[in-house]
Design a protein around this motif. Structure first.
Motif, PDB file in Angstrom:
ATOM      1  N   ILE A  75       0.869  -1.037  -0.051  1.00  0.00           N
ATOM      2  CA  ILE A  75      -0.058   0.046   0.111  1.00  0.00           C
ATOM      3  C   ILE A  75       0.943   1.212  -0.018  1.00  0.00           C
ATOM      4  CG2 ILE A  75      -1.943   1.094   0.945  1.00  0.00           C
ATOM      5  CD1 ILE A  75      -2.387  -1.189   2.740  1.00  0.00           C
ATOM      6  N   ILE A  76       0.584   1.957  -0.784  1.00  0.00           N
ATOM      7  CA  ILE A  76       1.515   3.454  -0.967  1.00  0.00           C
ATOM      8  C   ILE A  76       0.322   4.654  -0.604  1.00  0.00           C
ATOM      9  CG2 ILE A  76       0.902   3.584  -3.260  1.00  0.00           C
ATOM     10  CD1 ILE A  76       3.420   5.254  -3.770  1.00  0.00           C
ATOM     11  N   ILE A  77       0.672   5.254   0.584  1.00  0.00           N
ATOM     12  CA  ILE A  77      -0.002   6.159   1.060  1.00  0.00           C
ATOM     13  C   ILE A  77       0.543   7.817   1.251  1.00  0.00           C
ATOM     14  CG2 ILE A  77      -1.549   6.846   3.126  1.00  0.00           C
ATOM     15  CD1 ILE A  77      -1.311   3.912   4.013  1.00  0.00           C
ATOM     16  N   SER A  78      -0.259   8.422   0.429  1.00  0.00           N
ATOM     17  CA  SER A  78       0.055  10.161   0.519  1.00  0.00           C
ATOM     18  C   SER A  78       0.295  10.648   1.754  1.00  0.00           C
ATOM     19  CB  SER A  78      -0.718  10.870  -0.229  1.00  0.00           C
ATOM     20  OG  SER A  78      -0.362  12.296  -0.192  1.00  0.00           O
ATOM     21  N   ARG A  79       1.240  11.240   2.153  1.00  0.00           N
ATOM     22  CA  ARG A  79       1.642  11.818   3.501  1.00  0.00           C
ATOM     23  C   ARG A  79       0.419  12.973   3.692  1.00  0.00           C
ATOM     24  NH1 ARG A  79       6.251  13.416   6.445  1.00  0.00           N
ATOM     25  NH2 ARG A  79       5.566  14.892   8.249  1.00  0.00           N
ATOM     26  N   LYS A  80      -0.066  13.733   2.777  1.00  0.00           N
ATOM     27  CA  LYS A  80      -1.087  14.795   2.683  1.00  0.00           C
ATOM     28  C   LYS A  80      -2.518  13.804   2.795  1.00  0.00           C
ATOM     29  CE  LYS A  80      -0.422  18.282   3.452  1.00  0.00           C
ATOM     30  NZ  LYS A  80      -0.027  19.518   2.807  1.00  0.00           N
ATOM     31  N   ASP A  81      -3.339  14.681   3.322  1.00  0.00           N
ATOM     32  CA  ASP A  81      -4.893  13.782   3.417  1.00  0.00           C
ATOM     33  C   ASP A  81      -5.298  14.141   1.929  1.00  0.00           C
ATOM     34  OD1 ASP A  81      -5.217  16.794   3.440  1.00  0.00           O
ATOM     35  OD2 ASP A  81      -7.376  16.208   3.995  1.00  0.00           O
ATOM     36  N   ALA A  82      -6.363  13.647   1.595  1.00  0.00           N
ATOM     37  CA  ALA A  82      -7.150  13.642   0.104  1.00  0.00           C
ATOM     38  C   ALA A  82      -7.398  15.044  -0.283  1.00  0.00           C
ATOM     39  CB  ALA A  82      -8.382  12.943   0.030  1.00  0.00           C
ATOM     40  N   SER A  83      -7.330  16.028   0.490  1.00  0.00           N
ATOM     41  CA  SER A  83      -7.829  17.323   0.296  1.00  0.00           C
ATOM     42  C   SER A  83      -6.504  18.237  -0.065  1.00  0.00           C
ATOM     43  CB  SER A  83      -8.411  18.187   1.091  1.00  0.00           C
ATOM     44  OG  SER A  83      -7.730  18.511   2.454  1.00  0.00           O
ATOM     45  N   ASN A  84      -5.403  17.349   0.043  1.00  0.00           N
ATOM     46  CA  ASN A  84      -3.872  17.920   0.067  1.00  0.00           C
ATOM     47  C   ASN A  84      -3.536  19.230   1.127  1.00  0.00           C
ATOM     48  OD1 ASN A  84      -1.228  18.103  -1.009  1.00  0.00           O
ATOM     49  ND2 ASN A  84      -2.047  19.321  -2.567  1.00  0.00           N
ATOM     50  N   SER A  85      -4.390  19.160   2.015  1.00  0.00           N
ATOM     51  CA  SER A  85      -4.261  20.349   3.170  1.00  0.00           C
ATOM     52  C   SER A  85      -3.740  19.882   4.249  1.00  0.00           C
ATOM     53  CB  SER A  85      -5.535  20.959   3.387  1.00  0.00           C
ATOM     54  OG  SER A  85      -6.614  20.137   3.845  1.00  0.00           O
ATOM     55  N   VAL A  86      -3.801  18.713   4.863  1.00  0.00           N
ATOM     56  CA  VAL A  86      -3.383  18.292   6.302  1.00  0.00           C
ATOM     57  C   VAL A  86      -2.435  17.066   5.966  1.00  0.00           C
ATOM     58  CG1 VAL A  86      -4.404  17.161   8.409  1.00  0.00           C
ATOM     59  CG2 VAL A  86      -5.971  18.805   7.253  1.00  0.00           C
ATOM     60  N   SER A  87      -1.327  17.086   6.978  1.00  0.00           N
ATOM     61  CA  SER A  87      -0.349  16.084   7.034  1.00  0.00           C
ATOM     62  C   SER A  87      -0.823  14.990   7.934  1.00  0.00           C
ATOM     63  CB  SER A  87       0.873  16.742   7.311  1.00  0.00           C
ATOM     64  OG  SER A  87       1.981  15.712   7.516  1.00  0.00           O
ATOM     65  N   LEU A  88      -0.794  13.882   7.341  1.00  0.00           N
ATOM     66  CA  LEU A  88      -0.978  12.695   8.140  1.00  0.00           C
ATOM     67  C   LEU A  88       0.143  11.577   8.013  1.00  0.00           C
ATOM     68  CD1 LEU A  88      -4.736  12.012   6.789  1.00  0.00           C
ATOM     69  CD2 LEU A  88      -3.970  13.531   8.962  1.00  0.00           C
ATOM     70  N   SER A  89       0.785  11.546   9.297  1.00  0.00           N
ATOM     71  CA  SER A  89       2.119  10.784   9.135  1.00  0.00           C
ATOM     72  C   SER A  89       1.772   9.755  10.299  1.00  0.00           C
ATOM     73  CB  SER A  89       3.400  11.631   9.759  1.00  0.00           C
ATOM     74  OG  SER A  89       4.330  10.567  10.029  1.00  0.00           O
ATOM     75  N   PRO A  90       1.872   8.411   9.503  1.00  0.00           N
ATOM     76  CA  PRO A  90       1.750   7.169  10.512  1.00  0.00           C
ATOM     77  C   PRO A  90       3.239   7.000  11.157  1.00  0.00           C
ATOM     78  CG  PRO A  90       2.078   6.328   8.225  1.00  0.00           C
ATOM     79  CD  PRO A  90       1.779   7.927   8.218  1.00  0.00           C
ATOM     80  N   GLY A  91       4.202   7.829  10.775  1.00  0.00           N
ATOM     81  CA  GLY A  91       5.514   7.875  11.665  1.00  0.00           C
ATOM     82  C   GLY A  91       5.648   8.609  12.707  1.00  0.00           C
ATOM     83  N   SER A  92       4.615   9.228  13.144  1.00  0.00           N
ATOM     84  CA  SER A  92       4.631  10.139  14.400  1.00  0.00           C
ATOM     85  C   SER A  92       5.168   9.382  15.576  1.00  0.00           C
ATOM     86  CB  SER A  92       3.079  10.595  14.528  1.00  0.00           C
ATOM     87  OG  SER A  92       3.067  11.445  15.910  1.00  0.00           O
ATOM     88  N   LYS A  93       5.718  10.125  16.184  1.00  0.00           N
ATOM     89  CA  LYS A  93       6.327   9.566  17.669  1.00  0.00           C
ATOM     90  C   LYS A  93       5.311   9.494  18.607  1.00  0.00           C
ATOM     91  CE  LYS A  93       8.676  13.720  19.278  1.00  0.00           C
ATOM     92  NZ  LYS A  93      10.074  14.143  19.724  1.00  0.00           N
ATOM     93  N   TYR A  94       4.087  10.315  18.520  1.00  0.00           N
ATOM     94  CA  TYR A  94       2.998  10.503  19.440  1.00  0.00           C
ATOM     95  C   TYR A  94       1.953   9.399  19.058  1.00  0.00           C
ATOM     96  CZ  TYR A  94       5.684  14.911  20.278  1.00  0.00           C
ATOM     97  OH  TYR A  94       6.526  15.748  20.477  1.00  0.00           O
ATOM     98  N   LYS A  95       1.204   8.872  19.860  1.00  0.00           N
ATOM     99  CA  LYS A  95       0.186   7.914  19.734  1.00  0.00           C
ATOM    100  C   LYS A  95      -0.906   8.995  20.103  1.00  0.00           C
ATOM    101  CE  LYS A  95       1.651   3.479  21.393  1.00  0.00           C
ATOM    102  NZ  LYS A  95       1.296   2.360  22.310  1.00  0.00           N
ATOM    103  N   ALA A  96      -0.950   9.590  20.842  1.00  0.00           N
ATOM    104  CA  ALA A  96      -2.201  10.773  21.023  1.00  0.00           C
ATOM    105  C   ALA A  96      -1.746  11.911  22.080  1.00  0.00           C
ATOM    106  CB  ALA A  96      -3.475   9.898  21.596  1.00  0.00           C
TER     107      ALA A  96
END
Length: 342
Positions: free
Chosen positions: A208-229
């Motif tokens: 699976i290849i996933i864009s770092r940005k959301d579908a609207s190209n406005s919000v960064s969504l990183s599964p590599g974040s060091k934070y859980k919540a």
């Protein structure tokens, strides 16, 4: 189940584009008729061309810096036990991919316009592959390497004899090569396992290849974040952030079980791996406390993953730290394998 999440590699010889990765994922289609080829797909379409994938991923990178990954790749590798539950590898794995992308979205501690992340916010493309090849880092290749080196040495010697550079008995050297080929510890279909050889059995898996940005190209969504919540102040606003990998891995496992009616053994659970990593003694105590039938299955899974189960003590009272340390060396590799890791 074995799942990995990897950021796009940047720098050196790696491209800023997703083209190289998309091209790599097209390798199995070479030489196949159109009807036999595996296509890229996402939540909404099943036959997407590689050039469209590249266009969509490369065009969805607003405000990302040059050294920031533009996309992430997820590899989902069901174990041979899990694959046996599938009726049609390609179609079932596509169905499973679309299901776990909901799990992926729900694992973000983020909101867009005040609403939690959903799969509609994720720009992704996936592809099913059915082959794997042995790599130089694989245990089988590494342990066969001394035999490979000696065989290569003998072949060089035969070549020199044929070119009249040295004297010698070619027949005798060829017999030595045949003997070494047979003595190599890791074989497949009667042949010594070497780097690049296709792995036998059912090797179906998902990329699976996933864009770092959301579908609207406005919000960064990183599964590599060091934070859980967590939450942080940005531009005067309290912003949620984080991605819970543990949650995603657990949900992906549960989704497979519910979708295909799979009965997961203790040795296969992600939560068991977590117990092992934190407290291997507790892991083996729990393993030995299973009902006899489940324990037998667990030992079978572990033994085929590289764990020396013959040295596992037969009762809880026999468990000692020295034994656990010995087991951990073998179990560490087993836990990471496709059979019991995630």
């Amino acid at each position: 189940m074995y799942i990995t999440i990897t950021a796009q590699k940047l720098g050196g010889n790696y491209s800023q584009s997703s083209a190289d990765f998309a091209e790599y994922l097209e390798k199995e289609n070479q030489g196949l008729e159109q009807g036999d080829a595996e296509h890229f797909f996402n939540q909404y379409a099943d036959k997407i061309e590689a050039k469209e994938v590249v266009k969509e991923i490369d065009g969805n990178t607003a405000k990302l810096k040059r050294k920031e990954p533009k996309f992430y790749s997820i590899t989902v590798s069901p174990s041979k036990y899990e694959l046996r539950k599938l009726q049609n590898n390609s179609e079932d794995l596509k169905k499973y991919t679309k299901a776990i992308m909901h799990d992926y979205a729900r694992s973000f501690n983020r909101e867009i316009n005040g609403k939690p992340i959903t799969v509609d916010d994720i720009k992704y493309f996936a592809k099913i592959e059915h082959q794997r090849t042995f790599k130089g880092t694989d245990k089988q290749v590494k342990e066969n390497q001394p035999f490979a080196a000696k065989i290569l040495e003998l072949k060089h010697e035969i070549r020199k004899i044929e070119n009249n550079q040295i004297g010698g008995d070619r027949k005798k050297l060829k017999a030595q090569i045949i003997k070494l080929e047979a003595e190599a510890p890791h074989q497949q279909n009667g042949k010594r396992i070497v780097q690049g050889m296709k792995k036998g059995g059912n090797q179906s898996h998902i990329h699976i290849i996933i864009s770092r940005k959301d579908a609207s190209n406005s919000v960064s969504l990183s599964p590599g974040s060091k934070y859980k919540a967590s939450e942080v102040m940005m531009n005067g606003k309290q912003i949620k952030r984080g991605f819970d990998r543990d949650s995603f891995f657990t949900k992906a496992e549960s989704t497979f079980d519910k979708t295909f009616g799979y009965k997961r053994n203790y040795a296969e659970f992600y939560k068991s791996k977590k117990v092992f990593m934190k407290n291997p003694k507790l892991y083996f105590i729990a393993l030995l406390g299973l009902p006899a039938s489940e324990k037998a299955v667990a030992f079978n899974i572990l033994s085929k993953s590289g764990l020396p189960v013959l040295s596992i003590p037969t009762s809880q009272t026999q468990i000692a730290l020295k034994a656990i340390r010995t087991l951990k060396r073998g179990a560490d590799l087993a836990i990471k394998s496709g059979s019991i890791g995630i």
